[in-house]
Design a protein around this motif. Structure first.
Motif, short mmCIF file in Angstrom:
data_model
loop_
_atom_site.label_atom_id
_atom_site.label_comp_id
_atom_site.label_asym_id
_atom_site.label_seq_id
_atom_site.Cartn_x
_atom_site.Cartn_y
_atom_site.Cartn_z
N SER A 111 0.84 -1.20 0.00
CA SER A 111 0.00 0.00 0.00
C SER A 111 0.87 1.25 0.00
N VAL A 112 1.93 1.21 0.77
CA VAL A 112 2.83 2.36 0.83
C VAL A 112 3.45 2.64 -0.52
N LEU A 113 3.95 1.60 -1.16
CA LEU A 113 4.69 1.79 -2.41
C LEU A 113 3.79 1.91 -3.63
N ASP A 114 2.63 1.27 -3.60
CA ASP A 114 1.78 1.24 -4.78
C ASP A 114 0.67 2.28 -4.76
N THR A 115 0.17 2.63 -3.57
CA THR A 115 -0.95 3.57 -3.51
C THR A 115 -0.60 4.82 -2.71
N LEU A 116 0.68 5.08 -2.54
CA LEU A 116 1.15 6.31 -1.87
C LEU A 116 0.56 6.46 -0.48
N GLU A 117 0.75 5.44 0.34
CA GLU A 117 0.31 5.49 1.73
C GLU A 117 1.04 6.60 2.49
N LEU A 118 2.22 6.99 2.01
CA LEU A 118 2.99 8.07 2.63
C LEU A 118 2.58 9.42 2.05
N ASP A 119 1.33 9.58 1.78
CA ASP A 119 0.82 10.71 1.00
C ASP A 119 1.35 12.06 1.46
N GLU A 120 1.17 12.40 2.73
CA GLU A 120 1.61 13.72 3.20
C GLU A 120 3.13 13.85 3.18
N ILE A 121 3.83 12.74 3.39
CA ILE A 121 5.30 12.79 3.32
C ILE A 121 5.75 12.97 1.88
N ASP A 122 5.07 12.31 0.95
CA ASP A 122 5.38 12.50 -0.48
C ASP A 122 5.13 13.94 -0.90
N THR A 123 4.02 14.51 -0.45
CA THR A 123 3.69 15.90 -0.79
C THR A 123 4.74 16.85 -0.23
N LEU A 124 5.13 16.63 1.02
CA LEU A 124 6.13 17.48 1.66
C LEU A 124 7.47 17.37 0.94
N ALA A 125 7.85 16.14 0.59
CA ALA A 125 9.11 15.93 -0.12
C ALA A 125 9.08 16.63 -1.48
N ASP A 126 7.93 16.57 -2.16
CA ASP A 126 7.81 17.22 -3.46
C ASP A 126 7.94 18.74 -3.32
N LEU A 127 7.32 19.30 -2.30
CA LEU A 127 7.41 20.75 -2.06
C LEU A 127 8.85 21.18 -1.80
N TRP A 128 9.60 20.30 -1.15
CA TRP A 128 10.97 20.62 -0.77
C TRP A 128 12.01 20.06 -1.75
N ASN A 129 11.52 19.60 -2.91
CA ASN A 129 12.41 19.08 -3.95
C ASN A 129 13.26 17.89 -3.49
N ILE A 130 12.68 17.06 -2.66
CA ILE A 130 13.32 15.81 -2.23
C ILE A 130 12.77 14.69 -3.10
N PRO A 131 13.62 13.95 -3.80
CA PRO A 131 13.15 12.95 -4.77
C PRO A 131 12.28 11.86 -4.12
N SER A 132 11.28 11.41 -4.86
CA SER A 132 10.42 10.33 -4.37
C SER A 132 11.21 9.04 -4.18
N THR A 133 12.27 8.87 -4.98
CA THR A 133 13.11 7.68 -4.82
C THR A 133 13.76 7.66 -3.45
N PHE A 134 14.11 8.82 -2.93
CA PHE A 134 14.68 8.90 -1.58
C PHE A 134 13.66 8.47 -0.55
N VAL A 135 12.41 8.92 -0.71
CA VAL A 135 11.35 8.59 0.25
C VAL A 135 11.14 7.08 0.30
N LYS A 136 10.99 6.44 -0.85
CA LYS A 136 10.71 5.01 -0.88
C LYS A 136 11.92 4.19 -0.42
N THR A 137 13.11 4.64 -0.83
CA THR A 137 14.33 3.93 -0.41
C THR A 137 14.49 4.01 1.10
N THR A 138 14.29 5.18 1.66
CA THR A 138 14.44 5.36 3.10
C THR A 138 13.39 4.56 3.86
N PHE A 139 12.19 4.45 3.30
CA PHE A 139 11.15 3.67 3.97
C PHE A 139 11.56 2.20 4.05
#
Length: 288
Positions: A111-139
């Motif tokens: 669910s986390v990787l396929d349906t963006l369960e980290l929704d608010e973290i993904d949004t925050l990372a996008d606002l701060w120009n942090i790559p989504s690959t970093f978010v998923k790798t770190t998770f």
């Protein structure tokens, strides 16, 4: 109150920069329990709570793209939020049976990787120009840090195109070395198992010691306790190392030699553990 003002005064337009500021504040508050850390990342945090703030243009310098200190703080904020999310998810499975834990854990991770369960973290990372690959790798790394290998083993391979492979391999090697350093220390302390150290390559053992000493776990960095006791069975660590072997050729060829050396060492330890299990002659058979 702010939404009511929007309805009552339709001629007042929300400013894009202000909206981005509010998105960062809301997502940051949802992602973390520490607003003091968030205030270090968002210069205009407290102004965002004023009733007219959505309609007032925010100085675009709030993003501070060139402020390396603030970018590092944001990176750490997102990293900690990811670890907290992983901790909550893995903690929710610890009272289940092993089969239920694996099924529930895999479902949550997918669910986390396929349906963006980290929704608010993904949004925050996008606002701060942090790559989504970093978010998923770190998770994924966080779950391994929390000693819940079985929950994400298959996802590690399936999600390779969504990962920062060099980052994953480097940090995963650190995790493996910290685990193996624990094992080496226990072998050294055990009069019954100490002789197995002579079967291991000295250079690889030194590499493990150096890497374990030089690296710091995410849990230690952010003061979060692992779900389980620190040490993990050789069986799980061996499987982890074998998965790394399939990744190094894709994105981290420079680490291939050491990953292969670790696979040989963990394989040797695993065979020793199985032999010890069959023999049943050692009361110190704790690690395998």
């Amino acid at each position: 109150v702010v939404l009511q003002r929007i309805v009552e005064r339709p001629n007042r337009y929300v400013k894009k920069t202000s909206l981005e500021l509010h998105m960062a504040v809301v997502c940051g508050a949802l992602a973390s329990d520490d607003l003091s850390r968030l205030s270090d990342c968002v210069a205009d945090l407290y102004e965002a709570f004023q009733t007219t703030s959505l309609f007032t243009p925010t100085d675009e310098s709030w993003f501070h793209k060139d402020d390396q200190v603030q970018m590092q703080q944001r990176h750490e904020f997102v990293e900690r939020a990811i670890l907290l999310r992983a901790h909550r998810i893995t903690s929710s499975t610890t009272t289940s049976s092993l089969d239920q834990q694996q099924d529930l854990g895999s479902s949550l991770m997918e669910s986390v990787l396929d349906t963006l369960e980290l929704d608010e973290i993904d949004t925050l990372a996008d606002l701060w120009n942090i790559p989504s690959t970093f978010v998923k790798t770190t998770f994924l790394l966080s779950v391994y840090e929390l000693s819940q290998d079985s929950m994400v083993d298959s996802l590690t391979t399936k999600s390779i195109s969504e990962l920062d492979v060099p980052l994953f391999v480097t940090q995963a090697l650190n995790i493996c070395c910290r685990r193996l350093q624990y094992v080496l220390v226990q072998l050294q302390r055990s009069s019954q198992l100490r002789h197995y150290l002579s079967m291991l390559d000295a250079d690889t053992c030194q590499f493990i010691r150096d890497r374990a000493t030089e690296s710091t776990s995410l849990c230690q960095t952010y003061g979060i306790s692992p779900v389980e006791p620190y040490h993990v069975s050789i069986t799980n660590t061996h499987s982890f190392v074998l998965r790394l072997l399939s990744l190094v050729a894709v994105g981290a060829p420079n680490e291939r030699v050491m990953v292969h050396s670790l696979s040989v060492l963990t394989g040797t330890l695993l065979k020793a553990g199985l032999a010890e299990e069959r023999d049943k002659s050692s009361p110190d058979n704790l690690l395998f």
